[in-house]
Write a protein that holds these residues in place. Structure first.
Motif, PDB file in Angstrom:
ATOM      1  N   ILE A  58      13.762   0.504  15.279  1.00 39.37           N
ATOM      2  CA  ILE A  58      13.022  -0.693  15.682  1.00 39.37           C
ATOM      3  C   ILE A  58      11.621  -0.573  15.107  1.00 39.37           C
ATOM      4  O   ILE A  58      11.001   0.486  15.201  1.00 39.37           O
ATOM      5  N   TYR A  59      11.132  -1.651  14.517  1.00 34.78           N
ATOM      6  CA  TYR A  59       9.797  -1.673  13.926  1.00 34.78           C
ATOM      7  C   TYR A  59       8.984  -2.838  14.477  1.00 34.78           C
ATOM      8  O   TYR A  59       9.519  -3.911  14.734  1.00 34.78           O
ATOM      9  N   ALA A  60       7.683  -2.607  14.621  1.00 32.86           N
ATOM     10  CA  ALA A  60       6.783  -3.717  14.900  1.00 32.86           C
ATOM     11  C   ALA A  60       6.781  -4.646  13.697  1.00 32.86           C
ATOM     12  O   ALA A  60       6.885  -4.194  12.546  1.00 32.86           O
ATOM     13  N   ASP A  61       6.652  -5.938  13.952  1.00 41.57           N
ATOM     14  CA  ASP A  61       6.664  -6.904  12.841  1.00 41.57           C
ATOM     15  C   ASP A  61       5.591  -6.599  11.814  1.00 41.57           C
ATOM     16  O   ASP A  61       5.788  -6.796  10.609  1.00 41.57           O
ATOM     17  N   SER A  62       4.458  -6.106  12.280  1.00 39.20           N
ATOM     18  CA  SER A  62       3.318  -5.884  11.391  1.00 39.20           C
ATOM     19  C   SER A  62       3.548  -4.757  10.388  1.00 39.20           C
ATOM     20  O   SER A  62       2.800  -4.645   9.409  1.00 39.20           O
ATOM     21  N   VAL A  63       4.562  -3.920  10.619  1.00 37.13           N
ATOM     22  CA  VAL A  63       4.779  -2.770   9.714  1.00 37.13           C
ATOM     23  C   VAL A  63       6.115  -2.844   8.985  1.00 37.13           C
ATOM     24  O   VAL A  63       6.403  -1.995   8.135  1.00 37.13           O
ATOM     25  N   LYS A  64       6.937  -3.832   9.309  1.00 32.83           N
ATOM     26  CA  LYS A  64       8.245  -3.953   8.658  1.00 32.83           C
ATOM     27  C   LYS A  64       8.093  -4.044   7.153  1.00 32.83           C
ATOM     28  O   LYS A  64       7.259  -4.790   6.633  1.00 32.83           O
TER      29      LYS A  64
END
Length: 114
Positions: A58-64
């Motif tokens: 799972i990734y934060a949107d800001s780092v995808k």
């Protein structure tokens, strides 16, 4: 008891890369319970990336697309490869182990600045 030790932080220019490491020791059941969070000045601690059940990520949107979490089961170590770093990625990065109880490392500072 669980001990988490982060390393790999530092100062990097925008667009650069860093790899963080988190060495886990003690009563580690599964690296699937591990992840990375960060806390910028004046902000709350927030998820960056973590493993979920079944080994998914799972990734934060800001780092995808820029950050990748990985692990070495033999070494009980979790990594965070950070590419295309931006000034807004500046924060203290924390390793987390959550099995109902939350365990945290001491944190490692990442500063992205020219």
């Amino acid at each position: 008891q669980v001990q988490l030790v982060e390393s790999g932080g530092g100062l990097v220019q925008p667009g650069g890369s860093l790899r963080l490491s988190c060495a886990a020791s003690g009563s580690i059941i599964s690296l699937n319970a591990m992840g990375w969070y960060r806390q910028a000045p004046g902000k709350e601690r927030a998820l960056v990336a973590r493993f979920s059940s079944g080994g998914r990520t799972i990734y934060a949107d800001s780092v995808k697309g820029r950050f990748t979490i990985s692990r070495d089961n033999a070494k009980n170590t979790v990594y965070l490869q950070m590419n295309s770093l931006k000034p807004e990625d500046t924060a203290v990065y924390y390793c987390n182990y959550n099995i109902g109880l939350n365990y945290w490392g001491q944190g490692t500072q990442v500063t992205v600045s020219s």
